[in-house]
Design a protein around this motif. Structure first.
Motif, PDB file in Angstrom:
ATOM      1  N   GLU A  35     -15.721   0.637  12.365  1.00 15.60           N
ATOM      2  CA  GLU A  35     -15.186   2.199  11.994  1.00 15.60           C
ATOM      3  C   GLU A  35     -13.976   2.318  10.540  1.00 15.60           C
ATOM      4  N   ILE A  36     -12.682   1.649  11.102  1.00 19.71           N
ATOM      5  CA  ILE A  36     -11.792   2.159  10.798  1.00 19.71           C
ATOM      6  C   ILE A  36     -12.075   1.801   8.586  1.00 19.71           C
ATOM      7  N   GLU A  37     -12.995   0.980   8.183  1.00 22.98           N
ATOM      8  CA  GLU A  37     -13.305   0.610   7.036  1.00 22.98           C
ATOM      9  C   GLU A  37     -13.879   1.305   6.611  1.00 22.98           C
ATOM     10  N   GLN A  38     -15.126   2.406   7.754  1.00 26.14           N
ATOM     11  CA  GLN A  38     -15.894   3.662   6.829  1.00 26.14           C
ATOM     12  C   GLN A  38     -14.564   4.678   6.659  1.00 26.14           C
ATOM     13  N   LEU A  39     -13.651   5.371   7.906  1.00 22.88           N
ATOM     14  CA  LEU A  39     -12.753   5.600   7.333  1.00 22.88           C
ATOM     15  C   LEU A  39     -11.671   5.231   5.543  1.00 22.88           C
ATOM     16  N   ARG A  40     -11.699   3.757   5.617  1.00 21.02           N
ATOM     17  CA  ARG A  40     -11.183   3.367   3.827  1.00 21.02           C
ATOM     18  C   ARG A  40     -12.332   3.929   3.106  1.00 21.02           C
ATOM     19  N   THR A  68      -6.199   1.645  -5.182  1.00 22.97           N
ATOM     20  CA  THR A  68      -5.424   0.254  -6.224  1.00 22.97           C
ATOM     21  C   THR A  68      -4.160   0.198  -4.745  1.00 22.97           C
ATOM     22  N   VAL A  69      -3.792   0.940  -4.303  1.00 23.19           N
ATOM     23  CA  VAL A  69      -2.368   1.031  -3.367  1.00 23.19           C
ATOM     24  C   VAL A  69      -2.625   0.403  -1.644  1.00 23.19           C
ATOM     25  N   LEU A  70      -4.268   0.529  -1.024  1.00 22.32           N
ATOM     26  CA  LEU A  70      -4.671   0.070   0.258  1.00 22.32           C
ATOM     27  C   LEU A  70      -3.916  -1.278   0.367  1.00 22.32           C
ATOM     28  N   ILE A 111       6.434  -2.136  14.641  1.00 20.36           N
ATOM     29  CA  ILE A 111       7.563  -1.149  13.727  1.00 20.36           C
ATOM     30  C   ILE A 111       6.206  -0.993  12.317  1.00 20.36           C
ATOM     31  N   GLU A 112       6.008  -0.231  11.742  1.00 20.39           N
ATOM     32  CA  GLU A 112       4.819  -0.398  10.405  1.00 20.39           C
ATOM     33  C   GLU A 112       5.839  -0.045   9.300  1.00 20.39           C
ATOM     34  N   LEU A 113       6.659  -0.647   8.865  1.00 20.15           N
ATOM     35  CA  LEU A 113       6.807   0.148   7.449  1.00 20.15           C
ATOM     36  C   LEU A 113       6.325   0.038   6.022  1.00 20.15           C
ATOM     37  N   GLY A 114       6.976   1.131   5.467  1.00 20.85           N
ATOM     38  CA  GLY A 114       5.374   1.327   4.006  1.00 20.85           C
ATOM     39  C   GLY A 114       3.919   1.805   4.463  1.00 20.85           C
ATOM     40  N   ALA A 115       4.414   2.809   5.659  1.00 16.22           N
ATOM     41  CA  ALA A 115       2.313   2.657   5.220  1.00 16.22           C
ATOM     42  C   ALA A 115       1.586   3.539   4.989  1.00 16.22           C
ATOM     43  N   SER A 116       0.233   4.179   4.562  1.00 14.98           N
ATOM     44  CA  SER A 116      -0.246   5.265   3.390  1.00 14.98           C
ATOM     45  C   SER A 116      -1.397   4.898   4.626  1.00 14.98           C
ATOM     46  N   PHE A 117      -1.947   6.301   4.421  1.00 18.54           N
ATOM     47  CA  PHE A 117      -3.213   6.824   5.010  1.00 18.54           C
ATOM     48  C   PHE A 117      -3.599   6.565   6.158  1.00 18.54           C
ATOM     49  N   GLY A 118      -2.732   6.127   6.557  1.00 19.19           N
ATOM     50  CA  GLY A 118      -3.804   5.202   7.861  1.00 19.19           C
ATOM     51  C   GLY A 118      -4.113   3.975   8.246  1.00 19.19           C
ATOM     52  N   ILE A 119      -4.118   3.385   7.077  1.00 25.19           N
ATOM     53  CA  ILE A 119      -5.539   2.392   7.427  1.00 25.19           C
ATOM     54  C   ILE A 119      -4.666   1.023   8.288  1.00 25.19           C
ATOM     55  N   ASN A 130      -6.717  10.489   9.947  1.00 26.28           N
ATOM     56  CA  ASN A 130      -6.975   9.090  10.195  1.00 26.28           C
ATOM     57  C   ASN A 130      -7.197   8.738  11.721  1.00 26.28           C
ATOM     58  N   LEU A 131      -6.047   9.167  12.033  1.00 19.63           N
ATOM     59  CA  LEU A 131      -5.900   8.343  13.492  1.00 19.63           C
ATOM     60  C   LEU A 131      -6.216   9.200  14.294  1.00 19.63           C
ATOM     61  N   GLN A 132      -6.496   9.891  14.004  1.00 26.25           N
ATOM     62  CA  GLN A 132      -7.261  11.679  15.119  1.00 26.25           C
ATOM     63  C   GLN A 132      -8.351  11.090  14.909  1.00 26.25           C
TER      64      GLN A 132
END
Length: 250
Positions: free
Chosen positions: A47-52, A76-78, A100-108, A138-140
């Motif tokens: 389900e998460i990879e479908q979001l990717r 290129t970034v994820l 804690i997560e530092l440097g998150a991107s797009f929620g994957i 994406n989290l929603q």
């Protein structure tokens, strides 16, 4: 030049590194056997990879260092699935209360961390407010409600965040790759780490600065066990554990 240097570093690591069969620490052997080398498929991955996949087709643009399409940044970034799924397994095994997560991107990655410990509190910090909006979407979509997304500079937000956290069990440090910032994050979080906690550092072989920071972190007397997986470094704060450092193939 960076790619060639990284490739050479990887080859050096690979020839020096061990698999679980060369490890004599019961703690690390179990972690390798049951968690790190557990490559079985899991429903949550799908389900998460479908979001990717959706992000890789997303034509919206965000302002990064340069304006770029979400689809380009997703490719290129994820973090690759192999790493985000490893983080899922590590967190599921650790069972943290606060992360804690530092440097998150797009929620994957945030989604993997949140799904791994659905009863825990996760705070993810990302600098780009437009990326944060997409991460929230994406989290929603995954019905994730235990994650707080903050937009801003980690150097400024982390100290304030730590003031309100009595004890920290897990932190993923990515984004800013300067030696000074990495060591500041480490030293700021260390007094808050619980007795059975873990820190994860991204790109520990990316540059001389990162390698130097990693060596300094390894030498800290509060650090019990480190595992160098080349792409990421795992740091365990286990007060009763004998100090050991491992290079592991992954």
């Amino acid at each position: 030049m960076l790619k060639l240097s990284l490739a050479i570093s990887f080859l050096k690591h690979w020839f020096k590194a061990k698999t679980r069969h060369g490890v004599h620490s019961p703690f690390v052997y179990r972690l390798l056997d049951e968690v790190i080398y557990d490559f079985r498929a899991k429903t949550v991955y799908q389900e998460i990879e479908q979001l990717r996949n959706d992000l890789e087709q997303d034509k919206r643009w965000v302002s990064n260092a340069e304006s770029a399409a979400v689809s380009h940044l997703a490719r290129t970034v994820l973090k690759p699935a192999k790493l985000t799924q490893l983080l899922y397994r590590l967190v599921a095994d650790l069972k943290p209360g606060t992360s804690i997560e530092l440097g998150a991107s797009f929620g994957i990655t945030s989604a993997y961390l949140a799904k791994a410990a659905p009863g825990a509190r996760l705070v993810s910090i990302m600098e780009n407010s437009e990326a944060l909006t997409i991460a929230k979407e994406n989290l929603q979509k995954l019905n994730i409600s235990n994650t707080e997304l903050l937009s801003g500079n980690s150097d400024e937000l982390l100290p304030k965040l730590l003031e309100g956290i009595p004890e920290l069990d897990f932190i993923l440090i990515d984004g800013n790759h300067s030696q000074v910032s990495i060591l500041n994050y480490f030293n700021s979080c260390l007094p808050k780490m619980s007795k059975q906690s873990m820190m994860v550092f991204e790109d520990i072989h990316r540059s001389r600065e990162m390698k130097s920071a990693w060596e300094e972190i390894k030498s800290n007397p509060e650090v019990s066990v480190t595992i160098d997986l080349f792409w990421i470094g795992l740091v365990f704060i286990r007060r009763a554990q004998r100090k050991e450092d491992f290079k592991i193939r992954f």
